[in-house]
Every structure is written in structure tokens, then in C-alpha cells.
Motif scaffolding. Structure first.
Motif, PDB file in Angstrom:
ATOM      1  N   ALA A   1      -1.053   0.495  -6.728  1.00  0.00           N
ATOM      2  CA  ALA A   1      -0.237  -0.511  -7.412  1.00  0.00           C
ATOM      3  C   ALA A   1       1.246  -0.218  -7.218  1.00  0.00           C
ATOM      4  O   ALA A   1       2.048  -1.114  -7.001  1.00  0.00           O
ATOM      5  CB  ALA A   1      -0.589  -0.516  -8.889  1.00  0.00           C
ATOM      6  N   GLY A   2       1.592   1.068  -7.257  1.00  0.00           N
ATOM      7  CA  GLY A   2       2.992   1.456  -7.136  1.00  0.00           C
ATOM      8  C   GLY A   2       3.601   1.152  -5.774  1.00  0.00           C
ATOM      9  O   GLY A   2       4.811   1.048  -5.639  1.00  0.00           O
ATOM     10  N   GLU A   3       2.741   0.990  -4.762  1.00  0.00           N
ATOM     11  CA  GLU A   3       3.259   0.753  -3.410  1.00  0.00           C
ATOM     12  C   GLU A   3       3.399  -0.719  -3.068  1.00  0.00           C
ATOM     13  O   GLU A   3       4.101  -1.069  -2.135  1.00  0.00           O
ATOM     14  CB  GLU A   3       2.339   1.416  -2.382  1.00  0.00           C
ATOM     15  N   ARG A   4       2.680  -1.575  -3.776  1.00  0.00           N
ATOM     16  CA  ARG A   4       2.811  -3.009  -3.485  1.00  0.00           C
ATOM     17  C   ARG A   4       4.160  -3.487  -4.017  1.00  0.00           C
ATOM     18  O   ARG A   4       4.544  -3.149  -5.127  1.00  0.00           O
ATOM     19  CB  ARG A   4       1.657  -3.798  -4.141  1.00  0.00           C
ATOM     20  N   ARG A   5       4.843  -4.286  -3.183  1.00  0.00           N
ATOM     21  CA  ARG A   5       6.179  -4.739  -3.587  1.00  0.00           C
ATOM     22  C   ARG A   5       6.049  -5.845  -4.632  1.00  0.00           C
ATOM     23  O   ARG A   5       5.245  -6.760  -4.477  1.00  0.00           O
ATOM     24  CB  ARG A   5       6.891  -5.264  -2.333  1.00  0.00           C
ATOM     25  N   TRP A   6       6.830  -5.746  -5.685  1.00  0.00           N
ATOM     26  CA  TRP A   6       6.822  -6.781  -6.726  1.00  0.00           C
ATOM     27  C   TRP A   6       7.285  -8.111  -6.143  1.00  0.00           C
ATOM     28  O   TRP A   6       8.166  -8.135  -5.272  1.00  0.00           O
ATOM     29  CB  TRP A   6       7.780  -6.413  -7.850  1.00  0.00           C
TER      30      TRP A   6
END
Ligand code: PGA
Length: 260
Positions: free
Chosen positions: A3-8
Motif C-alpha cells: 500500500a505504501g508504494e502505490r502512488r496516491w
């Protein structure tokens, strides 16, 4: 991908609001107030006539544009339609299957699937909206409806096409009502959507960005952004107010670390 790697992705859908002057003012206010953050993509989705002037206004900024819909056809004698090909030079994204298009303009799953394909063909990134009505929810049919909408539009995508798709989970009863879903309800549907993609597309499903939409505000956004499978928001009403909209962009930064 975690989740932390997917760009918002924070996308503001202006719907059929704003005059020309208001549109320019709003875009400028958003450009001025919104922080430019490397892990957040900010998209404005204005009415069609404002797209080209806004490209000019936003030149040099990291804010990109999207279309609210596109025709299911390529080009030709289709009075009133706007094709993906026409907006592709100016837009990065296009919404397909918004519930207002499905409900008020009779767009079927087949039409939505055709729009998604034509958008991909012209290099746009489709934001496919899925979500259940209140009656469907009360009948316990949420996942059944979402699965039907996903299957029809996405089942036969190639891996490369799937990589360019964004899903927006937007429960119809939450749109424009001031009554958002709870973050935990939105997370369970988002998690289910991700599983659906992982089953069919493997790791591409882990990278898929899933947005929540439906009465998102700067105040309630942090709750949604803590959910591990929600990667941003499709914002309607609150995107017409620069302070609110930029508050939603900033809310992504309040989330320290999301777990899988
Ligand atoms: P809302 O609209 O934020 O006004 O509920 C969301 C949408 O329609 O995408």
C-alpha cells in the motif's frame, strides 16, 4: 507492491459545475494552495469546454487533467459526443461508468466497457467507477453488482491495459448525500476488488490503484486513507472548494504507514 508504494491519486470531479471564470479561478486557487507532493497525483476533471484553457493555466504545475466521460465510439456522425481521441492530447485520465452516467443517461455495462476500451486505445487512463445502489446494498447484493461491473469492463483486458486502469469504488447512496460509507465498509469492498484483480492479473492487481468516492471531505478523508486498499479519492462536491480539496490532498500525508 505494498500500500505504501502505490502512488496516491486525488481526483476532483467538477461535474456540470462552474462558469468559465469560476473554473479558471478554482484551478488557480487549487494550484496555489495544494502542496506538490511526490507521492500524490492530483487530477482535476472539469467540464469539457474548460479542458483546453485549463491546460494553459496549469502549465508548469504537476496537476493533470481528466475527462468526465468519453464516447464509446471512435469518431463519426455522433452529434454531441466527445471522443477519447479528442481529449487524449490534453488529459491523462477519463472517468468511465460514473453512476450518474449509468443512472441518468442509461449507460449499460456494455457501453461502459466500450468506453473503457476506446479510452485505453487512445492512451488515456480510465477511472472505472463501480458501486451499488441503496436497494442493492440493502438486498445484500453489493459484491454481486461490483463483480458484474468489473467483469464486464475488465475481464478481457491484457496485463498492459490493466496496468493503466484505476478503479473508483463509489456506493451510489454515498454520492452527493453527505453520507459517506464507513472506512471499514469501503476497505472491505476495496480489498475484495483487489483480490478480484490479483486472481486474474497477478501482481498487476497488487499495483492497481483503488479510490473511494462518495461524500469525501477534508475531515473524513484521513479515515479512508488509513485503509490499506484505498489509494486515494474521487471527490465531487468538495473538489469545488480549493481549501477542502487541498485538505484532502494533504490528508494523504497524515497516514504514516499503511499495512498490507
Ligand atoms: P461527492 O461525489 O463527493 O459529491 O459525493 C463523488 C463523485 O460523484 O465522484
Amino acid at each position: 507492491m505494498t500500500a505504501g508504494e502505490r502512488r496516491w491519486l486525488i481526483a476532483g470531479n467538477w461535474k456540470m459545475h462552474t462558469t468559465y471564470e469560476e473554473a479558471l479561478e478554482l484551478a488557480e486557487a487549487i494550484q496555489r494552495r495544494c502542496p506538490s507532493l511526490p507521492n500524490v497525483e492530483v487530477i482535476l476533471i472539469p467540464p469539457f469546454p474548460w479542458i483546453v484553457p485549463l491546460v494553459e493555466r496549469l502549465r508548469g504545475s504537476s496537476i493533470a487533467l481528466g475527462g468526465q466521460t468519453c464516447s464509446a465510439y471512435d469518431q463519426g456522425a455522433y452529434t454531441g459526443e466527445v471522443s477519447a481521441r479528442m481529449i487524449a492530447p490534453f488529459c491523462r485520465y477519463v472517468i468511465v461508468g460514473h453512476s450518474e452516467r449509468r443512472r441518468l443517461f442509461g449507460e449499460t455495462d456494455e457501453v461502459v466497457a466500450a468506453k473503457l476500451r476506446v479510452a485505453l486505445r487512445y492512451g488515456l487512463r480510465p477511472i472505472l467507477c463501480v458501486g451499488e445502489s441503496l436497494e442493492e446494498r440493502e438486498a445484500g447484493a453489493t459484491l454481486h453488482v461490483v463483480e458484474r461491473q468489473l467483469r464486464s469492463a475488465c475481464e478481457s483486458l491484457s496485463l498492459a491495459e490493466c496496468e493503466r486502469v484505476v478503479i473508483a469504488y463509489e456506493p451510489v447512496w454515498a454520492i452527493g448525500t453527505g453520507k459517506p460509507a464507513t472506512p471499514s465498509d469501503a476497505q472491505s469492498v476495496a480489498e475484495w476488488i483487489r483480490r478480484w484483480f490479483v486472481l486474474r492479473f497477478g501482481d498487476v492487481g497488487k499495483e492497481l490503484r483503488i479510490l473511494y468516492g462518495g461524500s469525501v471531505t477534508a475531515e473524513n478523508a484521513p479515515g479512508f486513507f488509513k485503509a490499506p486498499d484505498i489509494d486515494g479519492a474521487l471527490v465531487g462536491g468538495a473538489s469545488l472548494d480549493a481549501t477542502q480539496f487541498c485538505g484532502i490532498v494533504e490528508a494523504t500525508q497524515s497516514v504514516e504507514a499503511r499495512s498490507e
